[in-house]
Design an enzyme around this catalytic site. Structure first.
Site, PDB file in Angstrom:
ATOM      1  N   THR A   6      38.887  32.355  38.068  1.00  0.00           N
ATOM      2  CA  THR A   6      40.249  32.187  37.552  1.00  0.00           C
ATOM      3  C   THR A   6      40.402  30.992  36.617  1.00  0.00           C
ATOM      4  OG1 THR A   6      42.448  31.447  38.275  1.00  0.00           O
ATOM      5  CG2 THR A   6      40.669  31.051  39.785  1.00  0.00           C
ATOM      6  N   LYS A  33      38.146  28.475  44.559  1.00  0.00           N
ATOM      7  CA  LYS A  33      37.616  29.437  43.580  1.00  0.00           C
ATOM      8  C   LYS A  33      36.429  28.864  42.806  1.00  0.00           C
ATOM      9  CE  LYS A  33      40.094  33.331  43.703  1.00  0.00           C
ATOM     10  NZ  LYS A  33      39.540  34.695  43.662  1.00  0.00           N
TER      11      LYS A  33
HETATM   12  P1  NAP Z   1      46.803  40.205  44.855  1.00  0.00           P
HETATM   13  O1  NAP Z   1      47.664  41.275  44.290  1.00  0.00           O
HETATM   14  O2  NAP Z   1      47.438  39.064  45.561  1.00  0.00           O
HETATM   15  O3  NAP Z   1      45.758  40.909  45.844  1.00  0.00           O
HETATM   16  C1  NAP Z   1      44.971  40.164  46.723  1.00  0.00           C
HETATM   17  C2  NAP Z   1      44.216  41.134  47.616  1.00  0.00           C
HETATM   18  O4  NAP Z   1      43.383  40.364  48.513  1.00  0.00           O
HETATM   19  C3  NAP Z   1      45.112  42.013  48.487  1.00  0.00           C
HETATM   20  O5  NAP Z   1      44.543  43.305  48.533  1.00  0.00           O
HETATM   21  C4  NAP Z   1      45.010  41.359  49.843  1.00  0.00           C
HETATM   22  O6  NAP Z   1      45.207  42.248  50.908  1.00  0.00           O
HETATM   23  C5  NAP Z   1      43.564  40.896  49.822  1.00  0.00           C
HETATM   24  N1  NAP Z   1      43.260  39.872  50.829  1.00  0.00           N
HETATM   25  C6  NAP Z   1      43.912  38.717  51.048  1.00  0.00           C
HETATM   26  N2  NAP Z   1      43.323  38.033  52.059  1.00  0.00           N
HETATM   27  C7  NAP Z   1      42.266  38.793  52.472  1.00  0.00           C
HETATM   28  C8  NAP Z   1      41.282  38.650  53.469  1.00  0.00           C
HETATM   29  N3  NAP Z   1      41.251  37.576  54.285  1.00  0.00           N
HETATM   30  N4  NAP Z   1      40.340  39.617  53.611  1.00  0.00           N
HETATM   31  C9  NAP Z   1      40.371  40.729  52.825  1.00  0.00           C
HETATM   32  N5  NAP Z   1      41.298  40.938  51.878  1.00  0.00           N
HETATM   33  C10 NAP Z   1      42.227  39.973  51.692  1.00  0.00           C
HETATM   34  O7  NAP Z   1      45.860  39.587  43.725  1.00  0.00           O
HETATM   35  P2  NAP Z   1      45.521  40.131  42.249  1.00  0.00           P
HETATM   36  O8  NAP Z   1      46.552  39.595  41.317  1.00  0.00           O
HETATM   37  O9  NAP Z   1      45.240  41.573  42.314  1.00  0.00           O
HETATM   38  O10 NAP Z   1      44.185  39.311  41.938  1.00  0.00           O
HETATM   39  C11 NAP Z   1      42.907  39.832  42.299  1.00  0.00           C
HETATM   40  C12 NAP Z   1      41.909  38.693  42.366  1.00  0.00           C
HETATM   41  O11 NAP Z   1      41.835  38.050  41.105  1.00  0.00           O
HETATM   42  C13 NAP Z   1      42.233  37.589  43.365  1.00  0.00           C
HETATM   43  O12 NAP Z   1      41.005  37.135  43.886  1.00  0.00           O
HETATM   44  C14 NAP Z   1      42.875  36.496  42.525  1.00  0.00           C
HETATM   45  O13 NAP Z   1      42.684  35.243  43.137  1.00  0.00           O
HETATM   46  C15 NAP Z   1      42.098  36.652  41.236  1.00  0.00           C
HETATM   47  N6  NAP Z   1      42.779  36.283  40.012  1.00  0.00           N
HETATM   48  C16 NAP Z   1      44.000  36.821  39.718  1.00  0.00           C
HETATM   49  C17 NAP Z   1      44.617  36.504  38.518  1.00  0.00           C
HETATM   50  C18 NAP Z   1      45.949  37.094  38.143  1.00  0.00           C
HETATM   51  O14 NAP Z   1      46.594  36.555  37.224  1.00  0.00           O
HETATM   52  N7  NAP Z   1      46.383  38.177  38.756  1.00  0.00           N
HETATM   53  C19 NAP Z   1      43.974  35.640  37.596  1.00  0.00           C
HETATM   54  C20 NAP Z   1      42.720  35.134  37.927  1.00  0.00           C
HETATM   55  C21 NAP Z   1      42.121  35.483  39.123  1.00  0.00           C
HETATM   56  P3  NAP Z   1      46.616  42.442  51.678  1.00  0.00           P
HETATM   57  O15 NAP Z   1      47.243  43.635  51.030  1.00  0.00           O
HETATM   58  O16 NAP Z   1      46.171  42.687  53.061  1.00  0.00           O
HETATM   59  O17 NAP Z   1      47.408  41.184  51.525  1.00  0.00           O
HETATM   60  O1  G4F Z   2      53.109  32.913  38.587  1.00  0.00           O
HETATM   61  P1  G4F Z   2      52.469  31.765  39.240  1.00  0.00           P
HETATM   62  O2  G4F Z   2      52.673  31.621  40.710  1.00  0.00           O
HETATM   63  O3  G4F Z   2      50.942  31.857  38.837  1.00  0.00           O
HETATM   64  P2  G4F Z   2      49.738  30.784  38.861  1.00  0.00           P
HETATM   65  O4  G4F Z   2      50.053  29.632  39.733  1.00  0.00           O
HETATM   66  O5  G4F Z   2      49.398  30.498  37.446  1.00  0.00           O
HETATM   67  O6  G4F Z   2      48.585  31.627  39.574  1.00  0.00           O
HETATM   68  C1  G4F Z   2      48.267  32.964  39.165  1.00  0.00           C
HETATM   69  O7  G4F Z   2      47.386  32.902  38.068  1.00  0.00           O
HETATM   70  C2  G4F Z   2      46.107  32.313  38.363  1.00  0.00           C
HETATM   71  C3  G4F Z   2      45.297  32.326  37.060  1.00  0.00           C
HETATM   72  O8  G4F Z   2      45.540  31.136  36.363  1.00  0.00           O
HETATM   73  C4  G4F Z   2      45.440  33.125  39.443  1.00  0.00           C
HETATM   74  F1  G4F Z   2      44.213  32.623  39.697  1.00  0.00           F
HETATM   75  C5  G4F Z   2      46.289  33.118  40.699  1.00  0.00           C
HETATM   76  O9  G4F Z   2      45.674  33.943  41.701  1.00  0.00           O
HETATM   77  C6  G4F Z   2      47.646  33.690  40.362  1.00  0.00           C
HETATM   78  O10 G4F Z   2      47.509  35.060  40.052  1.00  0.00           O
HETATM   79  O11 G4F Z   2      52.959  30.402  38.559  1.00  0.00           O
HETATM   80  C7  G4F Z   2      52.860  30.210  37.163  1.00  0.00           C
HETATM   81  C8  G4F Z   2      53.612  28.938  36.788  1.00  0.00           C
HETATM   82  C9  G4F Z   2      53.242  27.723  37.641  1.00  0.00           C
HETATM   83  O12 G4F Z   2      53.082  26.618  36.817  1.00  0.00           O
HETATM   84  C10 G4F Z   2      54.439  27.520  38.544  1.00  0.00           C
HETATM   85  O13 G4F Z   2      54.691  26.175  38.933  1.00  0.00           O
HETATM   86  O14 G4F Z   2      55.003  29.156  37.009  1.00  0.00           O
HETATM   87  C11 G4F Z   2      55.551  28.011  37.623  1.00  0.00           C
HETATM   88  N1  G4F Z   2      56.764  28.398  38.350  1.00  0.00           N
HETATM   89  C12 G4F Z   2      58.010  27.903  38.089  1.00  0.00           C
HETATM   90  N2  G4F Z   2      58.894  28.407  38.958  1.00  0.00           N
HETATM   91  C13 G4F Z   2      56.859  29.221  39.388  1.00  0.00           C
HETATM   92  C14 G4F Z   2      58.197  29.233  39.772  1.00  0.00           C
HETATM   93  N3  G4F Z   2      55.916  29.964  40.006  1.00  0.00           N
HETATM   94  C15 G4F Z   2      56.322  30.733  41.052  1.00  0.00           C
HETATM   95  N4  G4F Z   2      55.404  31.492  41.667  1.00  0.00           N
HETATM   96  N5  G4F Z   2      57.623  30.761  41.475  1.00  0.00           N
HETATM   97  C16 G4F Z   2      58.612  30.025  40.865  1.00  0.00           C
HETATM   98  O15 G4F Z   2      59.772  30.048  41.257  1.00  0.00           O
END
Ligand code: NAP
Ligand code: G4F
Length: 348
Positions: free
Chosen positions: A136, A164
């Site tokens: 990430t 991570k």
């Molecule tokens: P997400 O929607 O939050 O999905 C996370 C998944 O992990 C869910 O299926 C959850 O299952 C499962 N999980 C959580 N704890 C677990 C455990 N202990 N054992 C097995 N499964 C578990 O996340 P996403 O946005 O699809 O992201 C996918 C991956 O990419 C994550 O690793 C995240 O950290 C990484 N990532 C995401 C972003 C982004 O912007 N979306 C960017 C960079 C990296 P449940 O349904 O049971 O909760």
């Molecule tokens: O949407 P966020 O919670 O995403 P964040 O923290 O960037 O994390 C996501 O992206 C990562 C990749 O860079 C992934 F690895 C991670 O698993 C996840 O998918 O917050 C984005 C920004 C932050 O700076 C936070 O402080 O939005 C700001 N923010 C402001 N108000 C808020 C809020 N975030 C959340 N969740 N809720 C608020 O009310």
């Protein structure tokens, strides 16, 4: 041979997706099924989202589910040893950065040791399996270079980011030490109508949909000065898939190369639902009002501030473009509008 024929003749590739119930798991499953794969998914018994996203995409019946928890070594070994998968995508994680300060031990165990448990199970029981690790942009944290590339120094700012980094470096170490085909995708924020409701983009679009349907309750946000490089999740899972089709494992940034504020995202999403946002005030007093109705749409609640912030993320995905032929196709404005429209329609 078509997809059905491939499966019939047992020629289909077999993949395991951990975190299959999440946003990326749903879209990756869809993509692999379209490419003729036999798709297996690891699911926690206490799943938060169960298979609702997969049901929504109409693909839940096409997937074989297995009990799987990243904190439970036995479930991982059983899945990897018995499955003998061609490809293993590790998307499971405690993925909400904000919660990682409240649950640092759990987050570290799941996101770092969980990754190592899979890597070691593959090394021991299924060394032919290709492995994808969900790394990430949060690993860059207090950014040391703009834009961020694969070799930009890491400086995580949250327990999530630190954990991570461990998974990222272990994937590199198992590749270099044992010749494992392991790849890390350093993915910048990617969103969609299937995004978890706790993340800022979805929180905004769900709140706007509620207000557009008549609610007077404003959306409460934390730090609005953060800037993110937001792309569309469907584009990003294509990048994951491409990484595992290469001859060698490697590390790749996937990003749009453009960064925007939370205010910009909210303004685009609101416009889709007929609201024109005007921003007033500063810091904790900042609000966004709809210029035609005069309603307060967004206000600040410091309860959503984080102990340490990642202020600016913007990625350089030129390696992925040159080696994988990958590019983000959907702009952040299109994405904001798509999410707002989807939440509005779902609420009718
Ligand atoms: P997400 O929607 O939050 O999905 C996370 C998944 O992990 C869910 O299926 C959850 O299952 C499962 N999980 C959580 N704890 C677990 C455990 N202990 N054992 C097995 N499964 C578990 O996340 P996403 O946005 O699809 O992201 C996918 C991956 O990419 C994550 O690793 C995240 O950290 C990484 N990532 C995401 C972003 C982004 O912007 N979306 C960017 C960079 C990296 P449940 O349904 O049971 O909760
Ligand atoms: O949407 P966020 O919670 O995403 P964040 O923290 O960037 O994390 C996501 O992206 C990562 C990749 O860079 C992934 F690895 C991670 O698993 C996840 O998918 O917050 C984005 C920004 C932050 O700076 C936070 O402080 O939005 C700001 N923010 C402001 N108000 C808020 C809020 N975030 C959340 N969740 N809720 C608020 O009310």
């Amino acid at each position: 041979m078509d997809v059905a024929g491939l499966r019939e003749a047992k020629l289909a590739k077999k993949a395991l997706i951990t975190g299959i119930t999440g946003q990326d798991g749903a879209y990756l499953s869809q993509l692999l099924l379209e490419n003729g794969y036999e798709v297996h998914g690891g699911v926690r018994r206490i799943s938060h989202s169960e298979t609702v996203r997969l049901v929504g995409l109409g693909i839940d019946q096409d997937i074989t589910f297995h009990d799987f928890d990243l904190s439970e070594q036995n479930s991982i070994v059983r899945a990897i040893r018995e499955g003998q998968y061609d490809e293993v995508y590790n998307l499971a994680a405690q993925s909400f950065v904000g919660s990682s300060w409240d649950q640092p031990l759990y987050t570290s165990d799941v996101n770092s040791m969980g990754t190592l448990r899979i890597l070691d199970a593959i090394r021991t029981y299924s060394p032919h399996s290709r492995f994808y690790q969900a790394s990430t942009s949060e690993m860059y944290g207090l950014v040391q270079e703009v834009p961020q590339r694969e070799d930009t120094p890491l400086y995580p700012r949250s327990p999530y980011g630190v954990a991570k980094v461990f998974g990222h470096l272990m994937t590199r170490n198992y590749r270099e030490s044992f010749g494992l085909h392991g790849s890390s995708g350093i993915l910048f924020n990617h969103e969609s109508p299937l995004r978890g409701e706790e993340f800022v983009t979805r929180k905004i679009t769900m709140g706007l949909a509620r207000i557009a349907h008549g609610s007077d309750r404003p959306i409460e946000l934390g730090n609005m000065d953060a800037k993110r490089d937001w792309g569309y999740a469907k584009d990003y899972v294509r990048g994951m898939y491409l990484m595992l089709q290469q001859d060698e494992g490697d590390e790749y940034v996937l990003a749009t190369g453009r960064t925007h504020t939370i205010r910009e995202f909210a303004t685009w999403a609101a416009a889709e639902l007929g609201m024109t946002l005007a921003w007033e005030g500063e810091g904790q007093d900042e609000v966004a009002r709809d210029t035609s109705s005069g309603k307060t749409i967004i206000k600040v609640n410091p309860a959503f501030y984080r102990p340490a912030e990642v202020d600016l993320l913007v990625g350089n995905a030129s390696k992925a473009r040159d080696k994988l032929g990958w590019e983000a196709e959907v702009s952040v404005e299109e994405l904001a509008r798509m999410m707002a429209r989807s939440d509005y329609d779902a609420a009718t």
